[in-house]
Motif scaffolding. Structure first.
Motif, mmCIF file in Angstrom:
data_model
loop_
_atom_site.group_PDB
_atom_site.id
_atom_site.type_symbol
_atom_site.label_atom_id
_atom_site.label_comp_id
_atom_site.label_asym_id
_atom_site.label_seq_id
_atom_site.Cartn_x
_atom_site.Cartn_y
_atom_site.Cartn_z
ATOM 1 N N UNK A 10 -11.027 49.988 -21.276
ATOM 2 C CA UNK A 10 -9.926 50.347 -22.160
ATOM 3 C C UNK A 10 -8.999 49.139 -22.278
ATOM 4 N N UNK A 11 -8.537 48.891 -23.504
ATOM 5 C CA UNK A 11 -7.739 47.688 -23.733
ATOM 6 C C UNK A 11 -6.509 48.027 -24.554
ATOM 7 N N UNK A 35 -21.366 46.982 -22.735
ATOM 8 C CA UNK A 35 -19.934 47.020 -22.508
ATOM 9 C C UNK A 35 -19.279 47.571 -23.765
ATOM 10 N N UNK A 36 -18.546 48.640 -23.618
ATOM 11 C CA UNK A 36 -17.828 49.242 -24.726
ATOM 12 C C UNK A 36 -16.336 49.050 -24.488
ATOM 13 N N UNK A 37 -15.718 48.214 -25.300
ATOM 14 C CA UNK A 37 -14.285 47.993 -25.213
ATOM 15 C C UNK A 37 -13.621 48.951 -26.194
ATOM 16 N N UNK A 38 -12.710 49.765 -25.681
ATOM 17 C CA UNK A 38 -11.954 50.675 -26.532
ATOM 18 C C UNK A 38 -10.585 50.043 -26.757
ATOM 19 N N UNK A 39 -10.386 49.521 -27.961
ATOM 20 C CA UNK A 39 -9.112 48.928 -28.338
ATOM 21 C C UNK A 39 -8.157 50.074 -28.668
ATOM 22 N N UNK A 40 -7.194 50.298 -27.801
ATOM 23 C CA UNK A 40 -6.282 51.424 -27.923
ATOM 24 C C UNK A 40 -4.984 51.019 -28.620
ATOM 25 N N UNK A 41 -5.125 50.487 -29.835
ATOM 26 C CA UNK A 41 -3.958 50.137 -30.629
ATOM 27 C C UNK A 41 -3.287 48.838 -30.259
ATOM 28 N N UNK A 42 -4.045 47.885 -29.743
ATOM 29 C CA UNK A 42 -3.465 46.598 -29.350
ATOM 30 C C UNK A 42 -2.814 45.892 -30.537
ATOM 31 N N UNK A 62 -17.127 47.008 -29.621
ATOM 32 C CA UNK A 62 -15.739 47.442 -29.565
ATOM 33 C C UNK A 62 -15.508 48.536 -30.598
ATOM 34 N N UNK A 63 -14.738 49.531 -30.204
ATOM 35 C CA UNK A 63 -14.231 50.538 -31.129
ATOM 36 C C UNK A 63 -12.714 50.482 -31.055
ATOM 37 N N UNK A 64 -12.073 50.775 -32.169
ATOM 38 C CA UNK A 64 -10.610 50.712 -32.222
ATOM 39 C C UNK A 64 -10.039 52.059 -32.627
ATOM 40 N N UNK A 65 -8.870 52.339 -32.109
ATOM 41 C CA UNK A 65 -8.170 53.573 -32.446
ATOM 42 C C UNK A 65 -6.675 53.330 -32.338
ATOM 43 N N UNK A 66 -5.890 54.234 -32.921
ATOM 44 C CA UNK A 66 -4.445 54.206 -32.714
ATOM 45 C C UNK A 66 -4.175 54.496 -31.243
#
Length: 97
Positions: A10-11, A35-42, A62-66
């Protein structure tokens, strides 16, 4: 054939540490992972750093979300997981070789 293990990172605004975290995973002797990086609204350059790593390391995605916080980011990672085995790693953690 899919990997056996997904390492979910989680990032959130982790530009200072994310590259070293991923590099520590890449130095492991066990290689059957993704490796799955979850971009948590960076809002920093962390997502761009992960994208540059993805260009040389196909096991990273990588997946991104708010921003939803740590639990929300981990749950998104589980939803996106394609393997039976899962390991969580924070964006400022390192794995010993």
């Amino acid at each position: 054939m899919p990997a056996r293990l997904t390492v979910i990172i989680t990032m959130y605004n982790s530009a200072l540490t994310i590259a070293e975290t991923i590099d520590s995973l890449r130095r492991q002797t066990f290689t059957d992972w993704e490796c799955l990086v979850v971009n948590d609204g960076s809002t920093d350059s962390g997502p761009a750093i992960v994208e540059s790593i993805r260009e040389i390391e196909p096991r990273v995605r990588m997946v991104s979300q708010a921003n939803r916080g740590l639990a929300g980011a981990r749950n998104r990672g589980i939803d996106e997981c394609r393997t039976e085995l899962v390991h969580f790693l924070d964006s400022d953690d390192w794995m010993a070789p």
